[in-house]
Design a protein around this motif. Structure first.
Motif, PDB file in Angstrom:
ATOM      1  N   SER A  49       0.844  -1.182   0.000  1.00 14.68           N
ATOM      2  CA  SER A  49       0.000   0.000   0.000  1.00 14.68           C
ATOM      3  C   SER A  49       0.881   1.233   0.000  1.00 14.68           C
ATOM      4  O   SER A  49       2.020   1.190   0.486  1.00 14.68           O
ATOM      5  CB  SER A  49      -0.900   0.010   1.239  1.00 14.68           C
ATOM      6  OG  SER A  49      -1.725   1.159   1.251  1.00 14.68           O
ATOM      7  N   TYR A  59      -3.237   3.931  -2.415  1.00 10.87           N
ATOM      8  CA  TYR A  59      -3.161   2.841  -3.374  1.00 10.87           C
ATOM      9  C   TYR A  59      -2.934   1.519  -2.624  1.00 10.87           C
ATOM     10  O   TYR A  59      -2.279   1.485  -1.580  1.00 10.87           O
ATOM     11  CB  TYR A  59      -2.006   3.085  -4.351  1.00 10.87           C
ATOM     12  CG  TYR A  59      -2.094   4.426  -5.027  1.00 10.87           C
ATOM     13  CD1 TYR A  59      -1.438   5.538  -4.490  1.00 10.87           C
ATOM     14  CD2 TYR A  59      -2.858   4.598  -6.178  1.00 10.87           C
ATOM     15  CE1 TYR A  59      -1.541   6.781  -5.088  1.00 10.87           C
ATOM     16  CE2 TYR A  59      -2.947   5.839  -6.777  1.00 10.87           C
ATOM     17  CZ  TYR A  59      -2.293   6.923  -6.231  1.00 10.87           C
ATOM     18  OH  TYR A  59      -2.396   8.155  -6.826  1.00 10.87           O
ATOM     19  N   TYR A  60      -3.498   0.470  -3.180  1.00 11.01           N
ATOM     20  CA  TYR A  60      -3.317  -0.878  -2.627  1.00 11.01           C
ATOM     21  C   TYR A  60      -3.022  -1.861  -3.744  1.00 11.01           C
ATOM     22  O   TYR A  60      -3.550  -1.738  -4.854  1.00 11.01           O
ATOM     23  CB  TYR A  60      -4.588  -1.353  -1.904  1.00 11.01           C
ATOM     24  CG  TYR A  60      -5.003  -0.502  -0.727  1.00 11.01           C
ATOM     25  CD1 TYR A  60      -5.988   0.466  -0.868  1.00 11.01           C
ATOM     26  CD2 TYR A  60      -4.408  -0.668   0.517  1.00 11.01           C
ATOM     27  CE1 TYR A  60      -6.369   1.252   0.208  1.00 11.01           C
ATOM     28  CE2 TYR A  60      -4.781   0.119   1.602  1.00 11.01           C
ATOM     29  CZ  TYR A  60      -5.757   1.076   1.427  1.00 11.01           C
ATOM     30  OH  TYR A  60      -6.129   1.853   2.492  1.00 11.01           O
ATOM     31  N   ASP A  62      -3.704  -5.370  -5.420  1.00  5.48           N
ATOM     32  CA  ASP A  62      -5.012  -6.035  -5.532  1.00  5.48           C
ATOM     33  C   ASP A  62      -5.238  -7.076  -4.437  1.00  5.48           C
ATOM     34  O   ASP A  62      -6.369  -7.237  -3.948  1.00  5.48           O
ATOM     35  CB  ASP A  62      -5.149  -6.710  -6.893  1.00  5.48           C
ATOM     36  CG  ASP A  62      -5.406  -5.723  -8.008  1.00  5.48           C
ATOM     37  OD1 ASP A  62      -5.256  -6.105  -9.178  1.00  5.48           O
ATOM     38  OD2 ASP A  62      -5.746  -4.555  -7.705  1.00  5.48           O
ATOM     39  N   LYS A  65      -6.700  -5.364  -1.177  1.00  4.67           N
ATOM     40  CA  LYS A  65      -7.814  -4.418  -1.236  1.00  4.67           C
ATOM     41  C   LYS A  65      -8.989  -4.935  -0.419  1.00  4.67           C
ATOM     42  O   LYS A  65      -9.380  -6.096  -0.540  1.00  4.67           O
ATOM     43  CB  LYS A  65      -8.230  -4.193  -2.684  1.00  4.67           C
ATOM     44  CG  LYS A  65      -7.281  -3.302  -3.468  1.00  4.67           C
ATOM     45  CD  LYS A  65      -7.758  -3.105  -4.900  1.00  4.67           C
ATOM     46  CE  LYS A  65      -6.802  -2.197  -5.660  1.00  4.67           C
ATOM     47  NZ  LYS A  65      -7.200  -2.043  -7.087  1.00  4.67           N
TER      48      LYS A  65
END
Length: 129
Positions: A49, A59-60, A62, A65
């Motif tokens: 992240s 942001y992460y 996938d 998430k």
């Protein structure tokens, strides 16, 4: 001198939660982004992240998430990684890292490892019953 110190790792059962902390000190005003990374034995370090400190975008990767949440406390110069529903594939040494404000936003978003200039020593996360 910039220093990043992680804490909060430990042993947790599958499905459990941990909150990692990354306390920054020194010349932090030139940070452009903060990222959390992890490295499991025998695997490459990967971004988990990141947060662009200039616009607050988060942001992460996938795979985390909906499971991990990054946040910051400006007053404490600390960034957190809340990790919920931990899985057997999550154990690793978790690192926080900082990139300068000269770093392109795309590199922060993509968690480009070599764009991060400052690294903490890491904290171990173990998931086991």
């Amino acid at each position: 001198q910039v220093q990043l110190v992680e804490s909060g790792g430990g042993l947790v059962q599958p499905g459990g939660s941990l909150r990692l902390s990354c306390a920054a000190s020194g010349f932090t005003s030139h940070f452009g982004g903060i990222g959390w990374f992890r490295q499991a034995p025998g695997k490459e370090r990967e971004g988990v992240s990141s947060m662009d400190l200039r616009d607050g975008k988060i942001y992460y990767v996938d795979s985390v998430k909906g499971q991990f949440t990054i946040s910051r406390d400006n007053a404490k110069n600390t960034v957190y990684l809340q990790m919920n529903s931990l899985k057997p594939e999550d154990p690793a040494v978790y690192y926080c890292a900082a990139a300068t404000d000269a770093t392109p936003r795309l590199y922060i978003a993509n968690m480009r490892i070599r764009s991060y200039d400052y690294w903490g020593q890491g904290t171990q996360v173990t998931v086991s019953s």
